[in-house]
Design an enzyme around this catalytic site. Structure first.
Site, PDB file in Angstrom:
ATOM      1  N   GLU A 104       0.950  -1.147  -0.040  1.00 18.65           N
ATOM      2  CA  GLU A 104      -0.078  -0.140  -0.066  1.00 18.65           C
ATOM      3  C   GLU A 104       0.592   1.223   0.102  1.00 18.65           C
ATOM      4  O   GLU A 104       0.602   2.352  -0.561  1.00 18.65           O
ATOM      5  CB  GLU A 104      -0.874  -0.043   1.226  1.00 18.65           C
ATOM      6  CG  GLU A 104      -1.944  -1.070   1.139  1.00 18.65           C
ATOM      7  CD  GLU A 104      -3.139  -1.006   0.116  1.00 18.65           C
ATOM      8  OE1 GLU A 104      -3.654   0.471  -0.608  1.00 18.65           O
ATOM      9  OE2 GLU A 104      -3.499  -1.760  -0.488  1.00 18.65           O
ATOM     10  N   SER A 486     -57.450  -6.825   0.295  1.00 19.23           N
ATOM     11  CA  SER A 486     -58.385  -7.819   0.665  1.00 19.23           C
ATOM     12  C   SER A 486     -57.954  -8.705   1.813  1.00 19.23           C
ATOM     13  O   SER A 486     -58.898  -9.534   2.540  1.00 19.23           O
ATOM     14  CB  SER A 486     -58.986  -8.682  -0.540  1.00 19.23           C
ATOM     15  OG  SER A 486     -59.471  -8.168  -1.416  1.00 19.23           O
TER      16      SER A 486
END
Length: 825
Positions: A104, A486
């Site tokens: 890194e 419903s």
């Protein structure tokens, strides 16, 4: 001499003009510089005080996390800093530090937060390759970004990132910064920090890793979702080789150590107690809800005191609910019109033959469109009406050529397809293994929810609040207020049973309408589904067929105000259930959990048992500090409806699941002890199925978060019921059928139907919305019950006031239950 003097005269003004020009340019540049410096100073003065305090970064006192378990002791959630397995800097092995620096930021200990040499090197490489092939982000910059800043790519964010980078470098030592990075960086599969990653991927403590394993871990931060060895071992192996080469070049490894590391076989194995190794059950939604409930009592203390929450969730049921919901959403996605690929990028010719360059493209795609469970991101290499070739990696190429899969995306494969729909080279898509073939699907935009609970005490057995928890923590089981359609009708029918109607009452199914004068606003002309009508149906038939006209006339007969008062007994909010006729069609608002609690009253014989999630909580020593005391069906204080009403509704709803709109339940599960009701709202915006056995209640819902039509023909029976059946198939496996219990006293069965003692045949309401025997059909009696109806119902219809139903009794347990063990409706 005079001539010489004459020719040299103009040069002085020219030099003077040039000098003035230079002076003006200098002044202008100086002014611009001063303005720039002033603006920069002002920006720094405004931004610097707003930078976050670094105390939170460095305050890593060891804490014992909050852990959440199912009822059968399966870990489904962990919250707190300790899940990062925080180590002191001197506890991290040197080989791990060396691997990270090599991968890194090899000049980490030389630069002041920004590696200007690296910036120049990356800029040159990017210009040469005409693309972003290298980055120049340092470890300090990553710490700043990961801790406090969003991932949005704006100049403002970059400015704050640079400022925070300088602040971190000025405040902390290099070792402290590297320590923060190593303990907090995300490394895929819910692992934060290299100590946690070591256990997640290799099943060992960080102190025990080899150089080969350290290099593989150090290669993950570049693209955690693609470079980890679980998701993509080959990519992780390739990245490991790069890191090992850097470690040798920088002197961290000798040639012999480098060769040995390259040759070492890597064994991927998750340790017990790691996110990958422990979350065998997808319990994210109940885990998060349990966390929220306990947080309401202890606040931030829950993350450090070692609390353990034991929920009512059953791990088998929870996983079955998750799988069934996902399958239901994907089934809908296959039916819906294909909306096109996620996006289409320019894919250079022959790039698939350049593994490194192709991997860089795939990494960017994966970062923007990460895998979603078994939906995996891919890029199209070629497409035709008979074959689609997609790539997951340079070596993972998938051919999609099954006719069933191609039919789903056919509109994107035609030569005349719109640009936004066309599937072609460079299209970013999701692929899914469906049975024995691969298919191409878009990422679903529709949502769903599924919840189940014990009918006897309300304990929640399974809860899935959406298709993907990682897309957002919004729990549709508890937070989505939707029209139930419903599926709400059974509560209207129940109110009618207690007012003199029976399952045999004949009710008009002819079209119904109200004028603007009658409504006080605008005309109302409701319709039956499919616009089919019949002259008359019994109340039982009306429920089986889910006839809207029948429900409306029932509510008109019973009275909207009475219904509104009555349904609060089931736990529904009065304010969300207006006393108007459209309530008969489910025009109010409920959550799936609230609806499940209402259906539990039918399942358990008439008792309201508020749902709850947390069974008990222990401290770090295992001592119980909180235990639920749920309401139990059978407690007389919890009875909210007449036991005869519950019995008759159970019988009618079993009929719906056998002969009516929910008949698929009986066909597929082959059981006679299931009752339930479908639900579909106007324009198919919501699809429901609510059903139960005497022991278990479950509700499934599907719809868009921003309500809109799911498409013509989409219903509760087609969209929600399959999810419900899929879940119940597992939940009821091996469970014996439970026949109806004995009829309650005061209830009789005559001519194969039920009558209350106070409403026997000849006394009960025989007709609603139909002329009485002997009446002239044209006499205008439509909407009135027959003259042989008696009691409060007849009085109400004749205009006499009817007292509201008595308030439901309050449970003596309710006040004693601690707040966090309750799931509020």
């Amino acid at each position: 001499m005079r001539t010489t003097s004459t020719t040299s005269q103009p040069k002085a003004p020219a030099r003077s003009w040039l000098a003035r020009l230079v002076l003006k340019a200098f002044v202008l540049l100086a002014g611009l510089g001063a303005c720039g410096a002033l603006l920069l100073t002002l920006a720094l003065a405004l931004a610097w005080p707003n930078l976050p305090d670094l105390h939170a970064m460095t305050d890593y006192r060891p804490r014992v996390p909050l852990r959440i378990y199912t009822a059968d002791n399966v870990l489904i959630g962990e919250f707190g800093e300790e899940r990062r397995n925080v180590l002191r800097f001197d506890e991290i092995p040197d080989i791990m530090k060396s691997a990270i620096l090599a991968a890194e930021d090899d000049r980490f200990y030389q630069h002041g937060g920004i590696d200007w040499t690296g910036v120049l090197r990356a800029a040159i490489a990017n210009v040469v390759h005409m693309s972003k092939t290298q980055g120049a982000s340092t470890i300090t910059m990553q710490v700043a970004r990961n801790f406090y800043l969003s991932s949005e790519k704006t100049y403002t964010r970059k400015f704050y990132e640079l400022l925070l980078t300088f602040k971190i470098e000025a405040t902390l030592s290099k070792d402290q910064i590297l320590d923060l990075y190593m303990n907090q960086i995300f490394l895929g599969h819910r692992a934060y920090g290299f100590a946690a990653a070591s256990r997640t991927y290799f099943g060992k403590q960080l102190a025990d890793i080899t150089p080969a394993e350290a290099a593989m871990l150090a290669g993950i931060p570049k693209a955690p979702s693609r470079f980890n060895p679980i998701s993509n071992f080959q990519r992780a192996k390739s990245r490991q080789g790069y890191v090992l080469g850097r470690m040798r070049a920088l002197g961290y490894l000798t040639d012999a150590e480098y060769q040995q590391a390259l040759a070492q076989p890597i064994v991927v194995k998750s340790a017990a107690g790691t996110p990958t190794g422990r979350y065998a059950v997808h319990g994210e939604y109940p885990a998060e809800l349990a966390r929220q409930l306990l947080y309401g009592v202890y606040q931030d203390d829950i993350y450090s005191r070692g609390f353990n929450i034991y929920t009512t969730i059953d791990s088998k049921d929870q996983e079955a609910a998750y799988e069934s919901l996902r399958a239901g959403v994907l089934d809908y996605t296959r039916r819906a019109p294909y909306p096109g690929p996620e996006e289409t990028i320019e894919l250079p010719a022959g790039i698939e033959n350049q593994p490194e360059a192709f991997n860089d493209i795939l990494d960017d795609i994966q970062e923007k469109y990460p895998d979603n469970g078994d939906l995996m991101t891919a890029v199209v290499l070629s497409a035709s009406p008979t074959d689609i070739k997609v790539a997951r990696s340079p070596t993972d190429i998938v051919d999609i050529n099954d006719k069933r899969a191609l039919r789903v995306v056919a509109r994107g494969l035609t030569p005349k397809a719109k640009d936004s729909l066309r599937i072609r080279r460079g299209s970013v898509v999701y692929i899914h293994k469906y049975g024995d073939y691969w298919e191409l699907l878009n990422k679903p935009s529709i949502q769903a929810a599924l919840v189940s609970l014990r009918a006897q005490d309300g304990g929640i057995m399974a809860m899935v609040g959406g298709f993907d928890f990682d897309e957002g923590k919004f729990n549709r089981v508890t937070q989505a207020w939707r029209q139930p359609g419903s599926s709400f009708k059974p509560f209207i029918y129940a109110s009618a049973l207690e007012r003199g109607l029976t399952p045999a009452t004949q009710i008009s199914d002819e079209p119904f309408s109200l004028t603007a004068e009658q409504t006080g606003s605008k005309a109302w002309n409701p319709k039956n589904y499919g616009r089919s009508y019949e002259p008359m149906l019994t109340m039982r038939q009306g429920l089986y067929k889910s006839k809207n006209m029948v429900s409306i006339r029932i509510m008109q007969a019973v009275g909207p105000q009475y219904v509104q008062d009555y349904i609060t007994r089931f736990g529904f909010d009065r304010a969300r259930q207006p006393a108007v006729l459209p309530l008969a069609l489910g025009a109010g608002s409920v959550t799936p959990l609230q609806l499940a609690g209402g259906y539990a009253v039918f399942a358990n014989g008439g008792y309201r048992v508020p749902p709850y999630l947390i069974d008990h909580v222990t401290d770090s020593a295992g001592k119980i500090i909180m235990r639920a005391r749920p309401t139990i069906a059978g407690d007389t204080l919890a009875r909210v409806i007449d036991p005869r009403t519950a019995y008759v509704m159970d019988d009618m709803l079993r009929g719906v699941a056998t002969f009516g709109t929910g008949a698929r339940v009986h066909r597929e599960l082959k059981r006679d002890d299931i009752g339930g009701k479908t639900g579909t709202t106007n324009d198919s915006q919501d699809a429901w199925f609510a059903g139960f056995t005497p022991k278990l209640v479950a509700v499934a819902w599907m719809g868009f978060d921003q309500p809109k039509s799911m498409g013509q023909g989409e219903t509760g029976g087609g969209a929600a019921l399959p999810m419900w059946v899929g879940y119940m198939r597992t939940a009821l496996a091996g469970q014996p059928q439970i026949p109806p219990g004995p009829m309650p006293s005061g209830l009789t069965r005559t001519d194969d139907d039920f009558y209350f003692a106070e409403f026997p045949p000849g006394v009960a309401v025989a007709r609603v919305g139909l002329p009485a025997p002997g009446d002239d059909p044209q006499s205008g009696t439509t909407g009135q019950p027959s003259d042989d109806g008696i009691g409060a119902l007849l009085n109400q219809l004749h205009g006499q006031p009817v007292p509201p139903p008595p308030p439901p009794p309050q449970s003596g347990h309710e006040a004693a239950v601690p707040q966090p063990v309750r799931v509020p409706f």
